[in-house]
Motif scaffolding. Sequence first.
Motif, PDB file in Angstrom:
ATOM      1  N   VAL A 177       0.852  -1.200   0.000  1.00 36.89           N
ATOM      2  CA  VAL A 177       0.000   0.000   0.000  1.00 36.89           C
ATOM      3  C   VAL A 177       0.887   1.249   0.000  1.00 36.89           C
ATOM      4  CG1 VAL A 177      -1.793   1.259   1.265  1.00 36.89           C
ATOM      5  CG2 VAL A 177      -1.744  -1.245   1.344  1.00 36.89           C
ATOM      6  N   PRO A 178       0.808   2.051  -1.061  1.00 36.21           N
ATOM      7  CA  PRO A 178       1.608   3.287  -1.075  1.00 36.21           C
ATOM      8  C   PRO A 178       0.902   4.355  -0.231  1.00 36.21           C
ATOM      9  CG  PRO A 178       0.391   3.070  -3.112  1.00 36.21           C
ATOM     10  CD  PRO A 178      -0.006   1.895  -2.267  1.00 36.21           C
ATOM     11  N   PHE A 179       0.897   4.139   1.088  1.00 33.83           N
ATOM     12  CA  PHE A 179       0.052   4.947   1.972  1.00 33.83           C
ATOM     13  C   PHE A 179       0.518   6.393   2.106  1.00 33.83           C
ATOM     14  CE2 PHE A 179       2.912   2.359   4.693  1.00 33.83           C
ATOM     15  CZ  PHE A 179       3.640   3.375   5.310  1.00 33.83           C
ATOM     16  N   ASP A 180      -0.462   7.268   2.371  1.00 37.10           N
ATOM     17  CA  ASP A 180      -0.148   8.673   2.655  1.00 37.10           C
ATOM     18  C   ASP A 180       0.180   8.834   4.130  1.00 37.10           C
ATOM     19  OD1 ASP A 180      -0.840   9.526  -0.013  1.00 37.10           O
ATOM     20  OD2 ASP A 180      -2.909   9.088   0.548  1.00 37.10           O
ATOM     21  N   ALA A 181      -0.420   7.977   4.951  1.00 39.09           N
ATOM     22  CA  ALA A 181      -0.163   8.046   6.396  1.00 39.09           C
ATOM     23  C   ALA A 181      -0.572   6.725   7.030  1.00 39.09           C
ATOM     24  CB  ALA A 181      -0.967   9.190   7.025  1.00 39.09           C
ATOM     25  N   GLU A 182       0.003   6.455   8.186  1.00 42.26           N
ATOM     26  CA  GLU A 182      -0.441   5.322   9.001  1.00 42.26           C
ATOM     27  C   GLU A 182      -1.082   5.887  10.257  1.00 42.26           C
ATOM     28  OE1 GLU A 182       2.063   1.577   9.131  1.00 42.26           O
ATOM     29  OE2 GLU A 182       3.601   3.049   8.684  1.00 42.26           O
ATOM     30  N   VAL A 183      -2.250   5.371  10.598  1.00 42.75           N
ATOM     31  CA  VAL A 183      -2.930   5.827  11.816  1.00 42.75           C
ATOM     32  C   VAL A 183      -3.378   4.603  12.614  1.00 42.75           C
ATOM     33  CG1 VAL A 183      -3.766   8.003  10.825  1.00 42.75           C
ATOM     34  CG2 VAL A 183      -5.199   5.956  10.669  1.00 42.75           C
ATOM     35  N   SER A 184      -3.657   4.821  13.883  1.00 44.37           N
ATOM     36  CA  SER A 184      -4.221   3.727  14.675  1.00 44.37           C
ATOM     37  C   SER A 184      -5.376   4.246  15.511  1.00 44.37           C
ATOM     38  CB  SER A 184      -3.165   3.076  15.563  1.00 44.37           C
ATOM     39  OG  SER A 184      -2.496   4.041  16.333  1.00 44.37           O
ATOM     40  N   VAL A 185      -6.347   3.358  15.679  1.00 46.63           N
ATOM     41  CA  VAL A 185      -7.413   3.632  16.640  1.00 46.63           C
ATOM     42  C   VAL A 185      -7.056   2.819  17.879  1.00 46.63           C
ATOM     43  CG1 VAL A 185      -9.877   3.534  17.149  1.00 46.63           C
ATOM     44  CG2 VAL A 185      -9.102   3.697  14.772  1.00 46.63           C
ATOM     45  N   ILE A 186      -6.890   3.503  18.985  1.00 49.71           N
ATOM     46  CA  ILE A 186      -6.734   2.806  20.264  1.00 49.71           C
ATOM     47  C   ILE A 186      -8.105   2.900  20.924  1.00 49.71           C
ATOM     48  CG2 ILE A 186      -5.434   2.644  22.430  1.00 49.71           C
ATOM     49  CD1 ILE A 186      -3.650   2.471  19.987  1.00 49.71           C
ATOM     50  N   ALA A 187      -8.645   1.765  21.296  1.00 43.13           N
ATOM     51  CA  ALA A 187     -10.005   1.751  21.832  1.00 43.13           C
ATOM     52  C   ALA A 187     -10.088   0.748  22.972  1.00 43.13           C
ATOM     53  CB  ALA A 187     -10.999   1.391  20.727  1.00 43.13           C
ATOM     54  N   VAL A 188     -11.143   0.872  23.732  1.00 41.22           N
ATOM     55  CA  VAL A 188     -11.332  -0.027  24.876  1.00 41.22           C
ATOM     56  C   VAL A 188     -12.803  -0.407  24.962  1.00 41.22           C
ATOM     57  CG1 VAL A 188     -11.600   1.928  26.509  1.00 41.22           C
ATOM     58  CG2 VAL A 188     -10.883  -0.305  27.378  1.00 41.22           C
ATOM     59  N   ARG A 189     -13.050  -1.639  25.350  1.00 39.68           N
ATOM     60  CA  ARG A 189     -14.441  -2.093  25.526  1.00 39.68           C
ATOM     61  C   ARG A 189     -14.528  -2.768  26.893  1.00 39.68           C
ATOM     62  NH1 ARG A 189     -17.438  -6.628  23.915  1.00 39.68           N
ATOM     63  NH2 ARG A 189     -19.600  -6.183  23.342  1.00 39.68           N
ATOM     64  N   SER A 190     -15.612  -2.455  27.582  1.00 36.94           N
ATOM     65  CA  SER A 190     -15.775  -2.966  28.948  1.00 36.94           C
ATOM     66  C   SER A 190     -16.453  -4.331  28.933  1.00 36.94           C
ATOM     67  CB  SER A 190     -16.619  -1.990  29.776  1.00 36.94           C
ATOM     68  OG  SER A 190     -17.971  -2.082  29.365  1.00 36.94           O
ATOM     69  N   ARG A 191     -16.522  -4.947  30.095  1.00 35.81           N
ATOM     70  CA  ARG A 191     -17.198  -6.243  30.197  1.00 35.81           C
ATOM     71  C   ARG A 191     -18.664  -6.120  29.825  1.00 35.81           C
ATOM     72  NH1 ARG A 191     -15.679  -9.839  35.449  1.00 35.81           N
ATOM     73  NH2 ARG A 191     -13.445  -9.525  35.528  1.00 35.81           N
ATOM     74  N   GLU A 192     -19.237  -4.929  30.051  1.00 34.60           N
ATOM     75  CA  GLU A 192     -20.671  -4.725  29.738  1.00 34.60           C
ATOM     76  C   GLU A 192     -20.886  -4.276  28.299  1.00 34.60           C
ATOM     77  OE1 GLU A 192     -19.302  -3.203  32.580  1.00 34.60           O
ATOM     78  OE2 GLU A 192     -19.937  -4.975  33.707  1.00 34.60           O
ATOM     79  N   GLY A 193     -19.824  -4.136  27.533  1.00 37.43           N
ATOM     80  CA  GLY A 193     -19.968  -3.747  26.137  1.00 37.43           C
ATOM     81  C   GLY A 193     -19.878  -2.258  25.878  1.00 37.43           C
TER      82      GLY A 193
END
Length: 382
Positions: A177-193
Amino acid sequence: MSRVGILGGGQLARMMALAGAPLGARFRILDSAADACAGEVAPLTRADFTDLEALGRFAEGVDVVTFDFENVPAESAHWLSKRLPVFPSPHALAVSQDRLAEKNTFVELGIGTPLFAAVSSRAELDAAADAVGLPAVLKTRRLGYDGKGQARLHSRDDLDGAWQALGPGELILESFVPFDAEVSVIAVRSREGQFRAWPLTRNWHADGILSLSLAPWSLGALDAQALAAARRVAERLDYVGTFALELFVCQGRLLANEMAPRVHNSGHWSIEGAVCSQFENHVRAVLGLPLGDTGMRCHSAAMLNWVGQMPDRASALRASDVHWHDYGKEARPLRKLGHATVCAASDAEMIERLCGLGQRLDRAAQCAPLIEALRARLNSPS
Ligand code: AMP
């Protein structure tokens, strides 16, 4: 009191324990290495992840098990899950341990990916190169990290060498992939959703290893798409805890590269840059506590990874709002030894701080791509 067992004793376990201690959580670490750096902040049991007797004794001393390392054998995680709560689940771990299962999951969820094909023989590599096209990246399906277990294929002449380097075994070929940028989503999910994500983070790699991160990095209309993709993955896997979804930005599209079923290097900035860090929220999630606010504490936060060698601490700490993290690991080439986080009240201030820090630490070249991106953002009309 809640007792959390962590399989894997690297810097991620260490930062989890440091973040969880104020919540009243107690930590136990299991790792085969005597010098596992989390062992300096929590009791360390030395054992192999496949040693069921040791895992059994470890499980008796804790209330919940989690990971700092995604390649803990899924069977061990499964065995533990029969005895006590294990988060993320062995199923979530198993899917994200296999690049093919992971990419198939993305496809099923309508999340864009690079073109890919499974490869388990030399003949299949030829067929995959036809299907995916060149240039491409050949990767091991399992156990690859920080660019290890990967080969770039520029032309047909590279196929033999790549197969010799990585085969035989279960591989995956992905279009480059000749990407323009690399990004990440850091996320969290609880036991209750309950689901929460930190602001999108932009990342820069050097030698396949994360070098720099900056948050927030808005992609405008794509932000919501990135968050929705992370949410769909978390819900599909019934995920509990913090995780990262790594994405390429290419010609206005998002393409998922991989997910990490754990706290992630590109979320380290959240320790000082966010109201509640990825580490604290992971501990909250696995203990069934309410999740903390994932919003920014400052205008922006930049993380500089120290790989192979630590720069001079005293020189860094002379600057204001610079935070030092030394993992206490022996220096070795290409080894992640620590990081620094810089917080700032504006892009202009961040540029000034990073220029100064880069010079004082002799890391100007490392900081350059981030500074360049900030200058471009500052000068862009929107
Ligand atoms: P990974 O281990 O898959 O996260 O790859 C490490 C790094 O290699 C990524 O962060 C990218 O910088 C690069 N990379 C991996 N896969 C691709 C791809 N299909 N196209 C372009 N670059 C890639």
